[in-house]
Write a protein that holds these residues in place. Structure first.
Motif, short mmCIF file in Angstrom:
data_model
loop_
_atom_site.label_atom_id
_atom_site.label_comp_id
_atom_site.label_asym_id
_atom_site.label_seq_id
_atom_site.Cartn_x
_atom_site.Cartn_y
_atom_site.Cartn_z
N CYS A 44 31.28 -45.52 44.12
CA CYS A 44 30.47 -44.36 44.51
C CYS A 44 30.01 -43.57 43.29
O CYS A 44 28.94 -42.95 43.30
N VAL A 78 29.17 -39.29 49.42
CA VAL A 78 28.51 -40.58 49.65
C VAL A 78 28.89 -41.04 51.07
O VAL A 78 30.06 -41.30 51.33
N SER A 83 28.45 -46.51 51.27
CA SER A 83 29.41 -47.14 50.36
C SER A 83 29.84 -48.52 50.86
O SER A 83 29.94 -49.47 50.08
#
Length: 348
Positions: A44, A78, A83
């Motif tokens: 991330c 995120v 992800s």
């Protein structure tokens, strides 16, 4: 030599990967196993900087390795679907890792939240590349009162047959008992199809006892009768949920490992703990490394080193049995480093 692509990832991922590599180095030295690591910063953090979890040629980069060793994926800011679909799921699908293998065991010294959870030792075999987690579907009329979303489940004869066969063959090496998770009384097309194909495959394994259980009843029995299970085979969604429930029954998701396998070994398989990135404890030195270490043992076995893998599991059992070599999530007092040092000492 076995070549391993290492993706430490996010949060506690780098910490537990460092621990697992120390254990791998110890057992590799003992057995003269040659392991070669190449580390990648796909995460991330990379997404925040460059807009992608991994580079465009990431899959091709991994293709030449024997295995992928992943720490954790996910970080605040995120979205999870970004992800996971930017890293983990593409790797699973590009490399036909159709088996997600999740062993569940209550170790001596680890307290289950269930008083009755003794002698628990089973495996969840999760179909890993189709089922409910498909890319087929979409959204319409965004922002309007009649906005809608459609998500299609995909069950193929090939996909159900091969996961059933894997579970049945695995059961032959254990107690010879498979439980198939279903919901064919409520899901009218895909799960009756699942049941039919599992039954067809089971007929080829007359030495294996096969039961089927509706997912709601099965979840209850995981809590009430965890000792009864040996090998549980399930679709992508059902297997995902059941294996996390089972890890909780075993005492902590912090010790839970997983393997994403291409049983044909045409492509690299991927090994990862399932505890997630745990951003709340990242950098504090208290993360439980056992899930990553157990995943590393599964990787050793897949790479053809069963004795070394068994010794790593034995080292885990020895350290988990003592509170001074257990982390706080298991009622102990040890740091990540102290657990790692104890594991390495067991293998020396």
């Amino acid at each position: 030599m076995s070549t391993i692509a290492v993706i430490p990832g996010d949060g506690i991922g780098p910490e537990v990967i460092t621990s697992a590599r120390a254990v791998l180095d110890a057992v590799a030295a003992k057995h003269a196993i040659d392991l070669s690591y190449t580390e990648f910063d796909w995460s991330c953090e990379r997404y925040a900087k460059e807009g992608t979890m991994m580079p465009d040629d990431g899959i091709e980069t991994l293709r030449g390795f024997d295995a992928v060793f992943l720490g954790a994926v996910g970080w605040p800011g995120v979205p999870d679907h970004v992800s996971l679909w930017g890293l983990l799921i593409p790797i699973r699908r590009a490399f036909r890792q159709y088996v997600n293998l999740r062993p569940i065991k209550v170790f001596k010294g680890v307290s289950s939240p269930l008083r009755s959870a003794t002698d628990v030792d089973f495996v969840v075999v999760r179909e890993n590349v189709e089922g409910e987690y498909s890319e087929i579907g979409g959204r319409m009329n965004r922002g309007f009162p009649d906005e809608m979303a459609v998500q299609e489940s995909i069950f193929t004869r090939v996909g159900v047959s091969r996961i059933a066969d894997y579970a049945l063959e695995l059961a032959r090496t254990r107690r010879g008992y498979v439980t198939s998770a279903t919901k064919s009384n409520g899901i009218v097309h895909t799960l009756p199809f699942w049941d039919e194909v599992v039954a067809e495959r089971a007929a080829q394994f007359p030495d294996v006892r096969v039961d089927q259980e509706h997912i709601d009843a099965l979840a209850a029995k995981f809590v009430l009768q965890p000792q009864r299970f040996d090998v549980v085979v399930a679709s992508n969604l059902f297997g995902d949920i059941l294996s996390d429930l089972a890890a909780a029954v075993a005492g902590s998701i912090g010790i839970a490992p997983s393997a994403n396998l291409d049983p044909t070994k045409t492509y690299p398989s991927m090994f990862e703990p399932v505890h997630g990135s745990a951003p709340d404890i990242a950098g504090k030195g208290v993360a439980n490394p056992v899930g990553a270490v157990w995943s590393a043992a599964m990787m050793l076995k897949h790479l053809g080193h069963p004795q070394a893998a068994a010794e790593v599991v034995a080292a885990m059992e020895a350290t988990l049995a003592q509170p001074e070599t257990r982390t706080a999530d298991l009622g102990g007092s040890a740091s990540t480093t102290e657990v790692t040092d104890a594991l390495v000492a067991q293998l020396s």
